[in-house]
Design a protein around this motif. Structure first.
Motif, PDB file in Angstrom:
ATOM      1  N   GLY A   1     -10.983 -47.246   5.349  1.00  0.00           N
ATOM      2  CA  GLY A   1     -10.547 -47.136   3.959  1.00  0.00           C
ATOM      3  C   GLY A   1      -9.436 -46.113   3.777  1.00  0.00           C
ATOM      4  N   THR A   2      -9.432 -45.447   2.638  1.00  0.00           N
ATOM      5  CA  THR A   2      -8.353 -44.514   2.344  1.00  0.00           C
ATOM      6  C   THR A   2      -8.711 -43.075   2.702  1.00  0.00           C
ATOM      7  OG1 THR A   2      -9.208 -44.693   0.141  1.00  0.00           O
ATOM      8  CG2 THR A   2      -7.084 -45.670   0.508  1.00  0.00           C
ATOM      9  N   ALA A   3      -9.985 -42.762   2.785  1.00  0.00           N
ATOM     10  CA  ALA A   3     -10.335 -41.360   3.032  1.00  0.00           C
ATOM     11  C   ALA A   3     -11.478 -41.207   4.017  1.00  0.00           C
ATOM     12  CB  ALA A   3     -10.699 -40.677   1.720  1.00  0.00           C
ATOM     13  N   GLY A   4     -11.873 -42.313   4.653  1.00  0.00           N
ATOM     14  CA  GLY A   4     -12.997 -42.250   5.593  1.00  0.00           C
ATOM     15  C   GLY A   4     -12.768 -41.207   6.680  1.00  0.00           C
ATOM     16  N   TRP A   5     -11.521 -41.042   7.085  1.00  0.00           N
ATOM     17  CA  TRP A   5     -11.220 -40.086   8.166  1.00  0.00           C
ATOM     18  C   TRP A   5     -11.365 -38.641   7.698  1.00  0.00           C
ATOM     19  CZ3 TRP A   5      -7.085 -36.786   7.362  1.00  0.00           C
ATOM     20  CH2 TRP A   5      -6.205 -37.148   6.332  1.00  0.00           C
ATOM     21  N   ARG A   6     -11.338 -38.389   6.379  1.00  0.00           N
ATOM     22  CA  ARG A   6     -11.449 -37.008   5.872  1.00  0.00           C
ATOM     23  C   ARG A   6     -12.895 -36.553   5.707  1.00  0.00           C
ATOM     24  NH1 ARG A   6      -8.173 -35.690   0.622  1.00  0.00           N
ATOM     25  NH2 ARG A   6      -8.628 -33.585   1.336  1.00  0.00           N
ATOM     26  N   HIS A   7     -13.808 -37.492   5.765  1.00  0.00           N
ATOM     27  CA  HIS A   7     -15.218 -37.147   5.559  1.00  0.00           C
ATOM     28  C   HIS A   7     -15.657 -36.148   6.642  1.00  0.00           C
ATOM     29  CE1 HIS A   7     -19.549 -37.604   5.213  1.00  0.00           C
ATOM     30  NE2 HIS A   7     -19.352 -38.188   4.053  1.00  0.00           N
ATOM     31  N   PRO A   8     -16.393 -35.106   6.260  1.00  0.00           N
ATOM     32  CA  PRO A   8     -16.749 -34.092   7.259  1.00  0.00           C
ATOM     33  C   PRO A   8     -17.534 -34.648   8.441  1.00  0.00           C
ATOM     34  CG  PRO A   8     -17.757 -33.613   5.091  1.00  0.00           C
ATOM     35  CD  PRO A   8     -16.821 -34.758   4.892  1.00  0.00           C
ATOM     36  N   ASP A   9     -18.276 -35.737   8.245  1.00  0.00           N
ATOM     37  CA  ASP A   9     -19.073 -36.284   9.357  1.00  0.00           C
ATOM     38  C   ASP A   9     -18.371 -37.431  10.086  1.00  0.00           C
ATOM     39  OD1 ASP A   9     -21.045 -34.538   8.628  1.00  0.00           O
ATOM     40  OD2 ASP A   9     -22.078 -35.994   7.342  1.00  0.00           O
ATOM     41  N   ALA A  10     -17.115 -37.729   9.722  1.00  0.00           N
ATOM     42  CA  ALA A  10     -16.448 -38.884  10.350  1.00  0.00           C
ATOM     43  C   ALA A  10     -16.064 -38.571  11.792  1.00  0.00           C
ATOM     44  CB  ALA A  10     -15.196 -39.251   9.562  1.00  0.00           C
TER      45      ALA A  10
ATOM     46  N   SER B   1      -6.892 -39.544  -2.812  1.00  0.00           N
ATOM     47  CA  SER B   1      -5.838 -39.265  -3.788  1.00  0.00           C
ATOM     48  C   SER B   1      -5.501 -40.567  -4.540  1.00  0.00           C
ATOM     49  CB  SER B   1      -4.585 -38.735  -3.099  1.00  0.00           C
ATOM     50  OG  SER B   1      -3.963 -39.776  -2.384  1.00  0.00           O
ATOM     51  N   VAL B   2      -5.001 -40.402  -5.772  1.00  0.00           N
ATOM     52  CA  VAL B   2      -4.611 -41.567  -6.575  1.00  0.00           C
ATOM     53  C   VAL B   2      -3.565 -42.390  -5.820  1.00  0.00           C
ATOM     54  CG1 VAL B   2      -3.466 -42.298  -8.703  1.00  0.00           C
ATOM     55  CG2 VAL B   2      -5.078 -40.403  -8.752  1.00  0.00           C
ATOM     56  N   GLU B   3      -2.587 -41.702  -5.214  1.00  0.00           N
ATOM     57  CA  GLU B   3      -1.515 -42.414  -4.515  1.00  0.00           C
ATOM     58  C   GLU B   3      -2.079 -43.229  -3.343  1.00  0.00           C
ATOM     59  OE1 GLU B   3      -1.528 -39.285  -5.268  1.00  0.00           O
ATOM     60  OE2 GLU B   3       0.372 -38.644  -6.126  1.00  0.00           O
ATOM     61  N   ALA B   4      -3.067 -42.654  -2.652  1.00  0.00           N
ATOM     62  CA  ALA B   4      -3.644 -43.382  -1.520  1.00  0.00           C
ATOM     63  C   ALA B   4      -4.328 -44.653  -2.017  1.00  0.00           C
ATOM     64  CB  ALA B   4      -4.634 -42.493  -0.770  1.00  0.00           C
ATOM     65  N   GLY B   5      -5.059 -44.526  -3.134  1.00  0.00           N
ATOM     66  CA  GLY B   5      -5.747 -45.690  -3.699  1.00  0.00           C
ATOM     67  C   GLY B   5      -4.745 -46.732  -4.170  1.00  0.00           C
ATOM     68  N   LEU B   6      -3.693 -46.275  -4.835  1.00  0.00           N
ATOM     69  CA  LEU B   6      -2.678 -47.213  -5.334  1.00  0.00           C
ATOM     70  C   LEU B   6      -1.933 -47.874  -4.183  1.00  0.00           C
ATOM     71  CD1 LEU B   6      -0.804 -45.711  -8.417  1.00  0.00           C
ATOM     72  CD2 LEU B   6      -2.268 -47.736  -8.283  1.00  0.00           C
ATOM     73  N   SER B   7      -1.694 -47.107  -3.152  1.00  0.00           N
ATOM     74  CA  SER B   7      -0.967 -47.694  -2.026  1.00  0.00           C
ATOM     75  C   SER B   7      -1.836 -48.752  -1.353  1.00  0.00           C
ATOM     76  CB  SER B   7      -0.491 -46.605  -1.056  1.00  0.00           C
ATOM     77  OG  SER B   7      -1.265 -46.540   0.085  1.00  0.00           O
ATOM     78  N   ARG B   8      -3.145 -48.524  -1.318  1.00  0.00           N
ATOM     79  CA  ARG B   8      -4.045 -49.525  -0.741  1.00  0.00           C
ATOM     80  C   ARG B   8      -4.035 -50.803  -1.593  1.00  0.00           C
ATOM     81  NH1 ARG B   8     -10.536 -49.374  -0.536  1.00  0.00           N
ATOM     82  NH2 ARG B   8     -10.875 -50.796   1.177  1.00  0.00           N
ATOM     83  N   LEU B   9      -4.062 -50.597  -2.917  1.00  0.00           N
ATOM     84  CA  LEU B   9      -4.043 -51.756  -3.816  1.00  0.00           C
ATOM     85  C   LEU B   9      -2.709 -52.507  -3.691  1.00  0.00           C
ATOM     86  CD1 LEU B   9      -5.202 -53.493  -6.068  1.00  0.00           C
ATOM     87  CD2 LEU B   9      -4.363 -51.818  -7.722  1.00  0.00           C
ATOM     88  N   ALA B  10      -1.589 -51.749  -3.684  1.00  0.00           N
ATOM     89  CA  ALA B  10      -0.269 -52.382  -3.588  1.00  0.00           C
ATOM     90  C   ALA B  10      -0.166 -53.201  -2.302  1.00  0.00           C
ATOM     91  CB  ALA B  10       0.817 -51.307  -3.617  1.00  0.00           C
TER      92      ALA B  10
ATOM     93  N   GLY C   1      -3.039 -45.639 -12.926  1.00  0.00           N
ATOM     94  CA  GLY C   1      -3.450 -44.432 -12.192  1.00  0.00           C
ATOM     95  C   GLY C   1      -4.960 -44.391 -12.000  1.00  0.00           C
ATOM     96  N   GLU C   2      -5.692 -44.721 -13.056  1.00  0.00           N
ATOM     97  CA  GLU C   2      -7.164 -44.708 -12.949  1.00  0.00           C
ATOM     98  C   GLU C   2      -7.655 -45.795 -11.984  1.00  0.00           C
ATOM     99  OE1 GLU C   2      -8.141 -42.977 -17.427  1.00  0.00           O
ATOM    100  OE2 GLU C   2      -7.750 -45.111 -17.147  1.00  0.00           O
ATOM    101  N   ILE C   3      -6.951 -46.918 -12.009  1.00  0.00           N
ATOM    102  CA  ILE C   3      -7.317 -47.986 -11.059  1.00  0.00           C
ATOM    103  C   ILE C   3      -7.138 -47.464  -9.631  1.00  0.00           C
ATOM    104  CG2 ILE C   3      -6.686 -50.266 -10.160  1.00  0.00           C
ATOM    105  CD1 ILE C   3      -5.778 -51.014 -12.998  1.00  0.00           C
ATOM    106  N   GLY C   4      -6.027 -46.719  -9.423  1.00  0.00           N
ATOM    107  CA  GLY C   4      -5.757 -46.172  -8.081  1.00  0.00           C
ATOM    108  C   GLY C   4      -6.885 -45.289  -7.593  1.00  0.00           C
ATOM    109  N   ARG C   5      -7.360 -44.409  -8.469  1.00  0.00           N
ATOM    110  CA  ARG C   5      -8.450 -43.509  -8.067  1.00  0.00           C
ATOM    111  C   ARG C   5      -9.711 -44.302  -7.725  1.00  0.00           C
ATOM    112  NH1 ARG C   5      -9.457 -38.542  -7.494  1.00  0.00           N
ATOM    113  NH2 ARG C   5      -7.525 -37.801  -8.424  1.00  0.00           N
ATOM    114  N   TRP C   6     -10.014 -45.268  -8.592  1.00  0.00           N
ATOM    115  CA  TRP C   6     -11.208 -46.084  -8.348  1.00  0.00           C
ATOM    116  C   TRP C   6     -11.048 -46.913  -7.068  1.00  0.00           C
ATOM    117  CZ3 TRP C   6     -10.909 -51.603  -8.901  1.00  0.00           C
ATOM    118  CH2 TRP C   6     -12.101 -52.252  -8.604  1.00  0.00           C
ATOM    119  N   TYR C   7      -9.877 -47.541  -6.908  1.00  0.00           N
ATOM    120  CA  TYR C   7      -9.690 -48.465  -5.781  1.00  0.00           C
ATOM    121  C   TYR C   7      -9.769 -47.738  -4.437  1.00  0.00           C
ATOM    122  CZ  TYR C   7      -8.231 -52.882  -3.722  1.00  0.00           C
ATOM    123  OH  TYR C   7      -8.205 -54.062  -3.015  1.00  0.00           O
ATOM    124  N   GLY C   8      -9.292 -46.494  -4.430  1.00  0.00           N
ATOM    125  CA  GLY C   8      -9.309 -45.732  -3.184  1.00  0.00           C
ATOM    126  C   GLY C   8     -10.714 -45.381  -2.734  1.00  0.00           C
TER     127      GLY C   8
END
Ligand SMILES: Cc1cc2nc3c(=O)[nH]c(=O)nc-3n(C[C@H](O)[C@H](O)[C@H](O)COP(=O)(O)O)c2cc1C
Length: 451
Positions: A19-28, A302-311, A354-361
């Protein structure tokens, strides 16, 4: 365990970061470029008696926001991506019962290579291979293969239709009993049971036969996730398993009943088509604990990460629109299924881009945030409503989120008699409750106008 309420579980595993932030998770795990990472996850999933692990793919570094690949690299949204085919062979080698499926596009491969590759994995794994058929959804993919942009959807599916016909005929080019290997007589096989194709079509010319004997499963399991009209029709004829993602139980029920009607119209037994909606369980001790886990994860996106995934998924550069305004209707989107889901959710909640981006990410599909018991309640509700034969489980991070499902959700499913306590069979088809296709079955699956 009643057959009708038996739940199947597939795991959605990127051959890279999640996904967009799976790599940032402390246990990843950060070993996502190593064989050991995939072998370990395969063993975890087999311990949990999952039907299969499924690896998605795209043939590009996504160019989404502003038409650049910058977001994909900066936030790890959609990249890096290893080739899924060698990844699933590693996973098969690490296990004995788990099914393994890889995504390969009909747009940028040839049927002969594909038939050979998946027949080989099916043999090597003892009948555990699956192929997720995609028609690709990104201009950035087309641009790696001599095209300026993605061909229109109808053209992509016309090529896919012919592709499937040729691939299944290649799998059928050897009889099931062709190999005798009779040491005494010196006869290895019966050439009269091996057929050429002599296929001359609009997109492909293939003489055949295949160099690999008929796969153990007859045809490796065919998976599809198209949600457009053409995609659904194609899936209803060719797919054994359908992946989808839905924002509500209502839309999931409507989708499943539409697919089953289409399968019926093509004289297919609808029970031979397994529908697995996406679910991203976040398991906690109780609902409050799970929500806290989810919120901590969402904070990493981040919102941008979520939006970039959606785009990237809709194949539209969203930078042309005001992030504080609503999402306007989009034409000819890439992944129709994801777009519909976003529209449904954004309209219901009145969200800005912007809100869609946060949710989608941070999107955790299927509303499965809670205790194991809460999650199984939701699964049961979806299955009982006819929306699902099981779930395609996505992970916020790996391997931890899969371990949570295996150690907490699976025992609860078993306690309620909804899930196997041991594998039913040796092959992926047997475990999914799918019959083995007879030689020549391709004739019944192709579009009537190609008959
Ligand atoms: C849950 C889900 C998973 C998908 N996985 C992939 C994938 O890994 N690679 C890909 O190219 N397309 C993927 N797709 C896209 C579709 O398979 C399909 O090729 C695309 O949506 C275009 O078809 P459609 O317009 O009929 O939806 C996925 C779609 C869904 C809904």
């Amino acid at each position: 365990m009643s057959g009708g309420r038996r739940i199947h579980l597939a795991a959605f595993l990127n051959a890279g970061v999640q996904g967009t932030a799976g790599w940032r998770h402390p246990d990843a795990s950060d070993a996502f470029l190593t064989a050991g990472h995939y072998a370990h996850i395969a063993r975890v999933l087999e311990r949990g008696l999952f039907d299969l692990a499924f690896v998605p793919d795209a043939l590009s570094v996504p160019r989404s926001l502003g038409g650049t690949f910058d977001p994909a690299v900066r936030w790890g949204s959609g990249t890096p991506r290893l080739d899924p085919v060698p990844v699933i062979t590693i996973m098969a080698a690490a296990t004995t019962r788990l099914g393994v499926a890889a995504t390969v596009s009909t747009g940028y491969h040839e049927p002969y290579n594909l038939a050979r590759e998946f027949a080989t994995i099916d043999h090597l794994s003892g009948g555990r291979a699956g192929w997720n058929v995609v028609t690709s959804f990104q201009d950035a993919e087309a641009q790696n293969f001599g095209q300026r942009s993605l061909p229109p959807r109808t053209e992509r599916y016309a090529r896919a239709e012919e592709f499937l016909e040729v691939v299944t005929r290649l799998w059928d080019s050897w009889g099931d009993d062709t190999i005798l290997a009779d040491r005494t007589s010196g006869v290895f096989g019966t050439p009269e049971s091996v057929e050429s194709l002599d296929h001359r079509g609009e997109h492909f010319a293939v003489q055949g036969p295949l160099s690999v004997p008929r796969p153990p499963q007859g045809y490796p399991v065919v998976i599809q996730a198209g949600a457009s009209e053409s995609g659904r029709d194609f899936a209803a004829r060719w797919a054994d398993v359908i992946f989808c993602s839905h924002e509500s139980l209502d839309s999931a029920v409507a989708f499943a009943s539409d697919i089953r009607d289409r399968a019926d119209a093509h004289d297919r037994d609808p029970s031979q088509l397994k529908i697995l909606p996406a679910a991203t369980p976040v398991v906690g001790r109780d609902a409050k604990d799970a929500l806290a886990k989810h919120d901590a994860f969402a904070d990493l996106v981040s919102v941008e990460a979520g939006l970039s995934r959606l785009a990237y998924h809709v194949n539209v550069d969203l930078t042309a629109y005001d992030v504080d305004g609503p999402l306007p209707p989009l034409e000819e989107v890439g992944v129709e299924g994801h777009y519909r889901e976003v529209v449904e959710f954004a309209e219901r909640e009145g969200l800005t881009i912007g809100e869609i981006g946060r949710w989608y990410g941070a999107r955790t599909e299927g509303s499965m945030i809670g205790s194991a018991s809460d999650i199984v309640d939701t699964m049961e509700q979806w299955v009982d409503a006819g929306a699902a034969d099981g779930f395609m489980v996505q992970a916020t991070h790996v391997p931890g989120a899969f371990e949570d499902v295996v150690d907490q959700v699976v025992p609860e499913l078993q306690r309620r008699g909804l899930f196997r306590t041991e594998y039913e069979g040796d092959t992926l088809r047997e475990n999914l409750g799918l019959r083995r296709p007879e030689r020549g079955e391709w004739r019944h699956r192709r579009a009537k106008d190609r008959a």
